[in-house]
Design a protein around this motif. Structure first.
Motif, PDB file in Angstrom:
ATOM      1  N   GLY A  30      -9.942  -9.096  40.954  1.00 43.03           N
ATOM      2  CA  GLY A  30     -11.018  -7.753  40.670  1.00 43.03           C
ATOM      3  C   GLY A  30     -10.150  -6.553  40.490  1.00 43.03           C
ATOM      4  N   VAL A  31      -9.181  -6.561  39.537  1.00 41.33           N
ATOM      5  CA  VAL A  31      -8.192  -5.744  38.660  1.00 41.33           C
ATOM      6  C   VAL A  31      -8.389  -5.562  37.162  1.00 41.33           C
ATOM      7  N   ALA A  32      -9.831  -6.262  36.459  1.00 40.59           N
ATOM      8  CA  ALA A  32      -9.120  -6.345  35.009  1.00 40.59           C
ATOM      9  C   ALA A  32      -8.931  -4.983  34.274  1.00 40.59           C
ATOM     10  N   GLU A  33     -10.151  -4.245  34.662  1.00 40.64           N
ATOM     11  CA  GLU A  33      -9.936  -2.750  34.009  1.00 40.64           C
ATOM     12  C   GLU A  33      -8.750  -2.241  33.754  1.00 40.64           C
ATOM     13  N   ASP A  34      -7.701  -1.803  35.082  1.00 38.42           N
ATOM     14  CA  ASP A  34      -6.492  -1.650  35.015  1.00 38.42           C
ATOM     15  C   ASP A  34      -5.823  -2.892  33.796  1.00 38.42           C
ATOM     16  N   MET A  35      -5.830  -3.731  34.275  1.00 38.18           N
ATOM     17  CA  MET A  35      -5.545  -4.612  32.924  1.00 38.18           C
ATOM     18  C   MET A  35      -5.371  -4.470  31.593  1.00 38.18           C
ATOM     19  N   ASP A  36      -6.823  -4.097  30.981  1.00 39.50           N
ATOM     20  CA  ASP A  36      -7.127  -3.942  29.745  1.00 39.50           C
ATOM     21  C   ASP A  36      -6.537  -1.994  29.546  1.00 39.50           C
ATOM     22  N   GLU A  37      -6.551  -1.386  30.875  1.00 39.16           N
ATOM     23  CA  GLU A  37      -5.428  -0.296  30.280  1.00 39.16           C
ATOM     24  C   GLU A  37      -4.110  -0.445  29.695  1.00 39.16           C
ATOM     25  N   ILE A  38      -3.586  -0.805  30.601  1.00 37.41           N
ATOM     26  CA  ILE A  38      -2.435  -1.602  30.352  1.00 37.41           C
ATOM     27  C   ILE A  38      -2.022  -2.329  29.125  1.00 37.41           C
ATOM     28  N   THR A  39      -3.219  -3.267  28.697  1.00 35.32           N
ATOM     29  CA  THR A  39      -2.689  -3.755  27.486  1.00 35.32           C
ATOM     30  C   THR A  39      -3.112  -3.453  26.619  1.00 35.32           C
ATOM     31  N   GLU A  40      -3.584  -1.989  26.833  1.00 34.07           N
ATOM     32  CA  GLU A  40      -4.545  -1.144  25.672  1.00 34.07           C
ATOM     33  C   GLU A  40      -2.881  -0.346  24.597  1.00 34.07           C
ATOM     34  N   ARG A  41      -2.764  -0.001  25.795  1.00 30.50           N
ATOM     35  CA  ARG A  41      -1.813   0.999  25.987  1.00 30.50           C
ATOM     36  C   ARG A  41      -0.611   0.242  24.938  1.00 30.50           C
ATOM     37  N   ALA A  42      -0.027  -1.043  25.741  1.00 32.96           N
ATOM     38  CA  ALA A  42       0.758  -1.983  24.528  1.00 32.96           C
ATOM     39  C   ALA A  42       0.654  -1.965  23.551  1.00 32.96           C
ATOM     40  N   MET A  43      -0.560  -2.556  23.276  1.00 30.96           N
ATOM     41  CA  MET A  43      -0.863  -3.258  21.982  1.00 30.96           C
ATOM     42  C   MET A  43      -0.870  -2.007  20.807  1.00 30.96           C
ATOM     43  N   ASN A  44      -1.363  -0.941  21.807  1.00 25.95           N
ATOM     44  CA  ASN A  44      -1.000   0.323  21.156  1.00 25.95           C
ATOM     45  C   ASN A  44       0.288   1.518  20.807  1.00 25.95           C
ATOM     46  N   ASP A  45       1.548   0.639  21.314  1.00 24.62           N
ATOM     47  CA  ASP A  45       3.067   1.164  21.070  1.00 24.62           C
ATOM     48  C   ASP A  45       3.400   1.873  22.283  1.00 24.62           C
ATOM     49  N   GLU A  46       2.134   1.767  23.077  1.00 21.15           N
ATOM     50  CA  GLU A  46       2.551   3.452  24.137  1.00 21.15           C
ATOM     51  C   GLU A  46       3.944   3.356  25.343  1.00 21.15           C
ATOM     52  N   ILE A  47       3.857   2.176  25.435  1.00 20.69           N
ATOM     53  CA  ILE A  47       4.763   1.994  27.051  1.00 20.69           C
ATOM     54  C   ILE A  47       5.165   0.385  25.842  1.00 20.69           C
ATOM     55  N   ASP A  48       6.493   0.275  26.906  1.00 21.69           N
ATOM     56  CA  ASP A  48       6.879  -0.931  26.457  1.00 21.69           C
ATOM     57  C   ASP A  48       6.418  -2.071  26.916  1.00 21.69           C
ATOM     58  N   TYR A  49       6.086  -2.714  25.680  1.00 23.14           N
ATOM     59  CA  TYR A  49       5.766  -4.629  26.057  1.00 23.14           C
ATOM     60  C   TYR A  49       6.473  -5.436  27.461  1.00 23.14           C
ATOM     61  N   ALA A  50       7.778  -5.060  27.754  1.00 20.09           N
ATOM     62  CA  ALA A  50       7.781  -5.709  29.035  1.00 20.09           C
ATOM     63  C   ALA A  50       7.275  -5.414  29.849  1.00 20.09           C
ATOM     64  N   GLU A  51       7.704  -4.085  30.117  1.00 19.24           N
ATOM     65  CA  GLU A  51       7.088  -3.087  31.503  1.00 19.24           C
ATOM     66  C   GLU A  51       5.577  -3.596  31.370  1.00 19.24           C
ATOM     67  N   SER A  52       4.550  -3.437  30.651  1.00 16.01           N
ATOM     68  CA  SER A  52       2.987  -3.936  30.815  1.00 16.01           C
ATOM     69  C   SER A  52       3.086  -5.153  31.208  1.00 16.01           C
ATOM     70  N   LEU A  53       4.069  -5.791  30.914  1.00 15.08           N
ATOM     71  CA  LEU A  53       3.740  -7.341  31.129  1.00 15.08           C
ATOM     72  C   LEU A  53       4.176  -7.827  32.565  1.00 15.08           C
ATOM     73  N   HIS A  54       4.971  -6.630  33.094  1.00 13.14           N
ATOM     74  CA  HIS A  54       5.249  -7.040  34.667  1.00 13.14           C
ATOM     75  C   HIS A  54       4.551  -6.632  35.940  1.00 13.14           C
ATOM     76  N   LYS A  55       4.110  -4.743  34.900  1.00 12.45           N
ATOM     77  CA  LYS A  55       2.675  -4.554  35.380  1.00 12.45           C
ATOM     78  C   LYS A  55       0.905  -5.355  35.837  1.00 12.45           C
ATOM     79  N   ARG A  56       0.959  -6.166  34.185  1.00 12.69           N
ATOM     80  CA  ARG A  56       0.158  -6.728  34.653  1.00 12.69           C
ATOM     81  C   ARG A  56       0.240  -8.171  35.546  1.00 12.69           C
ATOM     82  N   ALA A  57       1.374  -8.428  35.428  1.00 10.85           N
ATOM     83  CA  ALA A  57       1.171  -9.961  35.915  1.00 10.85           C
ATOM     84  C   ALA A  57       1.710  -9.860  37.278  1.00 10.85           C
ATOM     85  N   ALA A  58       2.550  -8.056  38.231  1.00 12.00           N
ATOM     86  CA  ALA A  58       2.059  -8.203  39.442  1.00 12.00           C
ATOM     87  C   ALA A  58       0.550  -7.737  40.289  1.00 12.00           C
TER      88      ALA A  58
END
Length: 216
Positions: free
Chosen positions: A26-54
């Motif tokens: 039930g968190v797909a929208e949050d996931m998508d937002e974090i993923t998109e920011r990481a893929m556009n190099d807006e946030i650090d990839y490792a940080e994004s991955l930890h946030k999504r896993a959490a």
């Protein structure tokens, strides 16, 4: 002989594993937002991955398995991998995504690659649900090191390798590979690509033009 290394999510597959998993939590929208920011190099990839896993903490094992079973290869991907294998080219998948989803998609298409370098989502001690953590060799997005290690194992120069990717975490391997193919790359990634393609057919054409495959 050479090494052709593919990213997975957004490249070999148009599925996004963390979003599929997020649907189950039930968190797909949050996931998508974090993923998109990481893929556009807006946030650090490792940080994004930890946030999504959490966000996936306490997802039941059965739901995780069902999400991984939804991961599919995009049109033409299995055929291209098979053709590269038949040509004696070392094939690899270097992904910040998860081995279970990659393996499920490849198995469904009856195709394999020589090497998969990926991350994992650990289960709790009794194996019933995700812990919300992530581990593996590509959390920091060091795909350049992974590609260099594969080239060394195969005995080819890094300058003879090919990398195919779309997102910011692919930049390290795209920048060191002899040929950098951007697969519908993000705006921050496109300037670092030698060639841009939007389909597996176009990727194959590029590999033919560069002498890695023979035209039919």
């Amino acid at each position: 002989m050479t090494v052709v290394a593919f990213d997975f999510d957004g490249t070999l597959s148009d599925s996004e594993m963390t979003v599929l998993l997020g649907d189950r939590r039930g968190v797909a929208e949050d996931m998508d937002e974090i993923t998109e920011r990481a893929m556009n190099d807006e946030i650090d990839y490792a940080e994004s991955l930890h946030k999504r896993a959490a966000l996936l903490e306490a997802l039941p094992r059965e739901d995780a398995a069902a999400a991984f079973d939804e991961v599919v290869l995009r049109e033409g991907a299995a055929d291209l991998i098979a053709e590269l294998n038949e040509a004696g080219i070392t094939t690899a998948i270097l992904t910040g995504g998860f081995e279970r989803g990659v393996a499920a998609a490849l198995e469904r298409e009856g195709v394999s690659v020589d090497h998969i370098v990926s991350n994992r989502l650990p289960m709790n001690d009794d194996g019933t649900e995700l812990t919300g953590e992530v581990d593996g060799p590509l959390i920091e997005g060091t795909k350049d090191d992974a590609l260099a290690a594969l080239a060394d194992d195969v005995g080819v120069d890094l300058a003879e390798t090919v990398a195919v990717g779309d997102g910011a975490n692919d930049l390290p391997m795209l920048e060191v590979a002899g040929l950098a193919i951007g697969f519908d790359p993000k705006p921050a990634v496109e300037p670092h690509c030698d060639v841009v393609v939007t389909s597996m057919a176009e990727a194959r054409e590029t590999l033919v033009e560069e002498g890695h495959l023979t035209d039919r």
